[in-house]
Design a protein around this motif. Structure first.
Motif, mmCIF file in Angstrom:
data_model
loop_
_atom_site.group_PDB
_atom_site.id
_atom_site.type_symbol
_atom_site.label_atom_id
_atom_site.label_comp_id
_atom_site.label_asym_id
_atom_site.label_seq_id
_atom_site.Cartn_x
_atom_site.Cartn_y
_atom_site.Cartn_z
ATOM 1 N N GLN A 1 0.824 -1.207 0.000
ATOM 2 C CA GLN A 1 0.000 0.000 0.000
ATOM 3 C C GLN A 1 0.864 1.266 0.000
ATOM 4 O OE1 GLN A 1 -3.216 0.080 -0.451
ATOM 5 N NE2 GLN A 1 -3.305 -2.185 -0.495
ATOM 6 N N ASP B 1 -1.168 -3.701 -9.435
ATOM 7 C CA ASP B 1 -2.614 -3.957 -9.274
ATOM 8 C C ASP B 1 -2.964 -5.360 -9.744
ATOM 9 O OD1 ASP B 1 -2.937 -1.458 -8.232
ATOM 10 O OD2 ASP B 1 -3.586 -0.534 -10.123
ATOM 11 N N ALA C 1 -6.360 -6.382 -7.998
ATOM 12 C CA ALA C 1 -7.165 -5.163 -7.887
ATOM 13 C C ALA C 1 -7.753 -4.806 -9.260
ATOM 14 C CB ALA C 1 -6.307 -4.020 -7.368
#
Length: 542
Positions: A38, A105, A110
């Motif tokens: 993150q 990602d 994601a």
């Protein structure tokens, strides 16, 4: 296998503890990896946001430059292409970062919708920047106002339109999305770090409680046998090898206690044997040590007498030898009457007799275990030994070009002493005064009587003695720094011998000196009444 039960339980308990620690580490690693992802995603979002903002700002500067160029305002001709190239470089960098973000990602499963929209926006803007190059180069060919307006409309269309879309809206939307993505990434990172702290706190607390419980159980299990072993160790440390550790179990501690007990028994047996051997050896060593100490004592005494004899002979024979040589040289150089030659030969004979007596005494000292010195005391006029010493010193004084000035009381003064030894002591004082005087100086020799004491003063104008060295001049082999520089061949025995001889006559010798100005030696002897007649007395002194 009961003796392994404790080990197995202990290994199992620590295995569980190790598994818990490993599990904690793996869980912490997972949460930390998520938090790290993150943080990295947020860094990419921040880089994309700053790149988009920089791209937008550069685009506005290029738009302003184009307008100034078309209307003929002040501008730098090369800035247009430079700004366009900067936009192209920024787009290339943003496309690279966007590719890395898409890959991250994808690995995190994601959604990639935002990645697709960002890549499409960068492609449109890149095409627009490429299309600007000929338009910027064409700006120079527009001269009139209408022509400039037409060129500006063309350039503005390239700035704001791409593939039928409003590039300003595309850029603004992309910037807004990256701002949202940056905020979201930071929030996700904060949440992951918070979870990491919570998990670490919980697992650490659980492992601490489990470890404390394990430590309590282990401590209770080993406390009793350890106390027994500690008691045994203290007993053995105190030398009580008869003590035995109790054996109450069948585990490892019991086996260890049995081994220690066997070792104590063996040590006790060896100690008894060693004590017997040591006692016998100590007796032998004591006998041999006593024999060696006796032999060493005799050897040291013999060596000390030998060295002392050599030192004393080398020093004491120098003065009469110098007197003999001086008298002989004077007699040979000059033409004298027979009486003068006879007087010289008599003084030579006296000096030779002094040497013979000195050699006899030194040999006697070196041979005798008591190291005794024989004195033949009798009532004598002290003027006799003084005159003989002065006559012997004149030869050395002539050699050294030193003058002896005398102020001697002619009255008869009787002392109880050995004339040869007194002459020897006075000769040492005169010898030192002559040898440590500068050439062409004078030595004052005077006597006086104070109450019942006869006093002799010998004052030279020589090198003198330092104050811190004056207290050591009567020590054997001591020589001051000035004396060593002035006369390197001295031995430091003269004053020691003189003081010893005078003390045997119950007299004293003292020195007073000023460095560079000279030294005064004072000899004092107790006087005897003239009317007292005593027979010669032979005394032996240590």
């Amino acid at each position: 296998m009961k003796h392994l039960d404790f080990t197995l339980r202990l290994v199992a308990a620590f295995t569980v503890l190790a598994l818990l620690i490993v599990a904690q580490g793996l869980l912490n690693r997972h949460i930390a990896t998520v938090a790290e992802q993150q943080v990295v995603r947020g860094r990419f979002a921040g880089d994309l946001l700053s790149g988009m903002l920089e791209l937008s700002a550069t685009k506005q500067r290029l738009r302003a430059w184009s307008l100034r160029a078309l209307i003929g305002a002040d501008h730098v001709p090369g800035d247009g292409e430079m700004l366009r190239a900067n936009m192209a470089a920024t787009i290339t960098q943003l496309q690279r970062i966007s590719g890395e973000t898409r890959e991250m990602d994808r690995l995190a499963n994601a959604p990639t919708d935002d990645d697709d929209a960002r890549d499409e926006a960068l492609r449109l803007i890149s095409d627009s920047v490429v299309a600007l190059k000929p338009a910027i180069e064409d700006i120079k060919s527009h001269a009139g106002a209408e022509d400039a307006r037409t060129a500006w409309e063309s350039i503005e269309a390239i700035f704001d339109q791409g593939a039928g879309r409003d590039l300003r809206e595309v850029l603004n939307n992309t910037i807004s999305k990256e701002r949202l993505q940056l905020v979201q990434s930071r929030q996700n990172a904060d949440v992951a770090l918070l979870n990491l702290n919570r998990v670490m706190a919980f697992v650490t607390f659980f492992i601490a409680v489990f470890g404390m419980g394990l430590a309590y159980v282990v401590a209770n299990a080993i406390r009793r046998p350890l106390l027994q072993m500690l008691e045994g160790a203290k007993a053995y440390e105190a030398g009580n090898l008869e003590h035995r550790i109790p054996v109450t179990t069948s585990d490892e501690f019991a086996r260890f206690a049995i081994s220690i007990n066997h070792m104590a028994s063996e040590l006790l047996s060896r100690r008894n044997e060693e004590a017997n051997h040591r006692f016998a050896l100590e007796q032998q060593v004591k006998e041999r040590t006593a024999a060696l100490e006796d032999a060493l004592s005799r050897l040291r005494a013999s060596e000390g007498r030998r060295l002392s004899l050599l030192a004393d002979i080398s020093h004491e024979l120098r003065t009469p030898t110098t007197a003999i040589r001086g008298e002989a040289e004077i007699a040979l150089r000059s033409k004298k009457a027979e009486s003068d030659y006879r007087a010289s030969l008599e003084r030579i004979g006296q000096a030779a007799g002094q040497m013979s007596s000195l050699i006899d005494d030194l040999l006697l000292i070196s041979r005798g275990e008591n190291e005794a010195l024989v004195l033949n005391k009798e009532p004598i006029d002290i003027a006799g030994p003084l005159e003989e010493a002065l006559l012997s010193a004149i030869a050395l004084a002539n050699q050294r070009e030193v003058k002896i000035v005398t102020d001697i009381d002619e009255t008869e003064h009787i002392v109880l002493g050995d004339g040869i030894r007194l002459r020897q002591a006075i000769a040492i004082l005169l010898d030192n005064a002559i040898r440590y005087s500068s050439r062409e100086t004078a030595i004052d020799v005077r006597t006086k009587v104070d109450a019942d004491t006869w006093q002799l003063f010998v004052h030279d104008r020589g090198i003198g003695i330092d104050a811190d060295e004056l207290a050591h001049v009567f020590e054997r082999n001591f020589r001051g720094s000035n004396a060593r520089r002035h006369r390197p061949d001295g031995t430091g025995l003269g004053l020691t011998i003189a003081k010893h001889l005078v003390s045997l006559h119950h007299g004293t010798i003292s020195l007073y000196s000023e460095p560079g100005k000279g030294t005064t030696a004072t000899l004092q002897l107790p006087l005897q009444p003239i009317d007292v007649v005593l027979a010669p007395v032979t005394e032996r002194y240590q």
